[in-house]
Design an enzyme around this catalytic site. Sequence first.
Site, PDB file in Angstrom:
ATOM      1  N   ASP A  34       0.818  -1.213   0.000  1.00  0.00           N
ATOM      2  CA  ASP A  34       0.000   0.000   0.000  1.00  0.00           C
ATOM      3  C   ASP A  34       0.854   1.266   0.000  1.00  0.00           C
ATOM      4  O   ASP A  34       2.058   1.212   0.246  1.00  0.00           O
ATOM      5  CB  ASP A  34      -0.951   0.006   1.214  1.00  0.00           C
ATOM      6  CG  ASP A  34      -0.273  -0.506   2.484  1.00  0.00           C
ATOM      7  OD1 ASP A  34       0.937  -0.262   2.642  1.00  0.00           O
ATOM      8  OD2 ASP A  34      -0.940  -1.138   3.308  1.00  0.00           O
ATOM      9  N   HIS A  69      -7.428  -4.396  10.430  1.00  0.00           N
ATOM     10  CA  HIS A  69      -7.183  -4.194   8.990  1.00  0.00           C
ATOM     11  C   HIS A  69      -5.966  -4.979   8.511  1.00  0.00           C
ATOM     12  O   HIS A  69      -5.057  -5.291   9.280  1.00  0.00           O
ATOM     13  CB  HIS A  69      -7.086  -2.702   8.634  1.00  0.00           C
ATOM     14  CG  HIS A  69      -5.836  -2.006   9.056  1.00  0.00           C
ATOM     15  ND1 HIS A  69      -5.807  -0.690   9.458  1.00  0.00           N
ATOM     16  CD2 HIS A  69      -4.533  -2.412   9.120  1.00  0.00           C
ATOM     17  CE1 HIS A  69      -4.569  -0.347   9.738  1.00  0.00           C
ATOM     18  NE2 HIS A  69      -3.784  -1.377   9.542  1.00  0.00           N
ATOM     19  N   ASN A 125      -7.507  -2.366  14.531  1.00  0.00           N
ATOM     20  CA  ASN A 125      -8.918  -2.587  14.194  1.00  0.00           C
ATOM     21  C   ASN A 125      -9.092  -3.803  13.279  1.00  0.00           C
ATOM     22  O   ASN A 125     -10.161  -3.997  12.706  1.00  0.00           O
ATOM     23  CB  ASN A 125      -9.512  -1.327  13.549  1.00  0.00           C
ATOM     24  CG  ASN A 125      -8.798  -0.950  12.251  1.00  0.00           C
ATOM     25  OD1 ASN A 125      -8.001  -1.723  11.721  1.00  0.00           O
ATOM     26  ND2 ASN A 125      -9.074   0.240  11.742  1.00  0.00           N
ATOM     27  N   GLU A 148      -9.628  -1.336   5.557  1.00  0.00           N
ATOM     28  CA  GLU A 148     -10.197  -1.030   6.868  1.00  0.00           C
ATOM     29  C   GLU A 148     -11.480  -1.840   7.101  1.00  0.00           C
ATOM     30  O   GLU A 148     -12.044  -2.407   6.150  1.00  0.00           O
ATOM     31  CB  GLU A 148     -10.522   0.463   6.946  1.00  0.00           C
ATOM     32  CG  GLU A 148      -9.293   1.380   6.821  1.00  0.00           C
ATOM     33  CD  GLU A 148      -8.457   1.468   8.095  1.00  0.00           C
ATOM     34  OE1 GLU A 148      -8.346   0.465   8.836  1.00  0.00           O
ATOM     35  OE2 GLU A 148      -7.901   2.559   8.352  1.00  0.00           O
TER      36      GLU A 148
HETATM   37  C1  F6R Z   1       1.050  -1.216   6.094  1.00  0.00           C
HETATM   38  C2  F6R Z   1       0.120  -2.306   6.369  1.00  0.00           C
HETATM   39  C3  F6R Z   1      -0.684  -2.274   7.617  1.00  0.00           C
HETATM   40  C4  F6R Z   1       0.188  -2.557   8.846  1.00  0.00           C
HETATM   41  C5  F6R Z   1      -0.639  -2.470  10.118  1.00  0.00           C
HETATM   42  C6  F6R Z   1       0.206  -2.683  11.349  1.00  0.00           C
HETATM   43  O1  F6R Z   1       1.747  -1.459   4.898  1.00  0.00           O
HETATM   44  O2  F6R Z   1       0.005  -3.201   5.601  1.00  0.00           O
HETATM   45  O3  F6R Z   1      -1.730  -3.204   7.544  1.00  0.00           O
HETATM   46  O4  F6R Z   1       0.733  -3.837   8.714  1.00  0.00           O
HETATM   47  O5  F6R Z   1      -1.234  -1.218  10.195  1.00  0.00           O
HETATM   48  O6  F6R Z   1       1.100  -1.636  11.492  1.00  0.00           O
HETATM   49  P1  F6R Z   1       2.231  -1.663  12.613  1.00  0.00           P
HETATM   50  O7  F6R Z   1       3.134  -2.759  12.248  1.00  0.00           O
HETATM   51  O8  F6R Z   1       2.900  -0.329  12.525  1.00  0.00           O
HETATM   52  O9  F6R Z   1       1.536  -1.904  13.900  1.00  0.00           O
END
Ligand code: F6R
Length: 245
Positions: free
Chosen positions: A67, A138, A136, A143
């Site tokens: 992303d 995701h 959450n 989301e």
């Molecule tokens: C970002 C992504 C998100 C993160 C998630 C956890 O490329 O794919 O799904 O993996 O937000 O983020 P952290 O590791 O910072 O807790």
Amino acid sequence: MKVIIVQNKKEGGACAAKLILNRIKKKKNTTFGLATGKTMIPLYKKLSGLYKRGEINFSRVRCFNLDEYIGFNKNDKKSNYRFIKKYFFRKVNIREENIFFLDGKASDPILECKKYEERIKKYGGIDLQILGIGINGHIGFNEPGSSFSSRTRKVMLRNETRHANAWLFGSFKRVPRYALTTGIETILSARKIVLLAFGKDKAAAVAATFKRATKQVPASVLQRHPNVTFIIDRAASANLRQKSH
Ligand code: F6R
């Protein structure tokens, strides 16, 4: 779904790195899907260390980033591309032309997303998708409420996600509201998926992932994939253990 519980994130990073190493040994030109975020840092550190010691070779590996924030691309320090570059790409021998990413500054985001899907197909699909999980639930930037049949597209980030990522931008307000993300169906198309989760903040999301599959917890869709491994530390698995006692 297979669950590996590790003591801490360092051990978790090493465990995921071993899976990646084994993959590359079997198929030199493995196509990986890569994530951004603090969870990935121990994994990228471990992979860089293995490369430094001559134990892993990325010269034929291909990577697709999951992303990107709207308004950001490889030239921006805060982009997801630059995050992975900082912790991983610039430390190993992966070829620039084998790194694929979404351009958050594309003038036509719909076309950019369509081209990304086509490129993934052209390279034979993702062999191993690495994921983190949001508080959450995701995955990628899909989301809660995202359709299970979603493909790469523009999405609006929830405020809880923007708060969680504020450390990267200096403040909540500076975190972009929109992003491009590979879709849930795109993620499910990967041959193998490895999800990492560390820390007590992730315990509720991890537990919800193992309950009924629902759009409200995007990661719960992983139950429908035949080859998923979770690598989670004790803190992130706390609510799972409570349930099984
Ligand atoms: C970002 C992504 C998100 C993160 C998630 C956890 O490329 O794919 O799904 O993996 O937000 O983020 P952290 O590791 O910072 O807790």
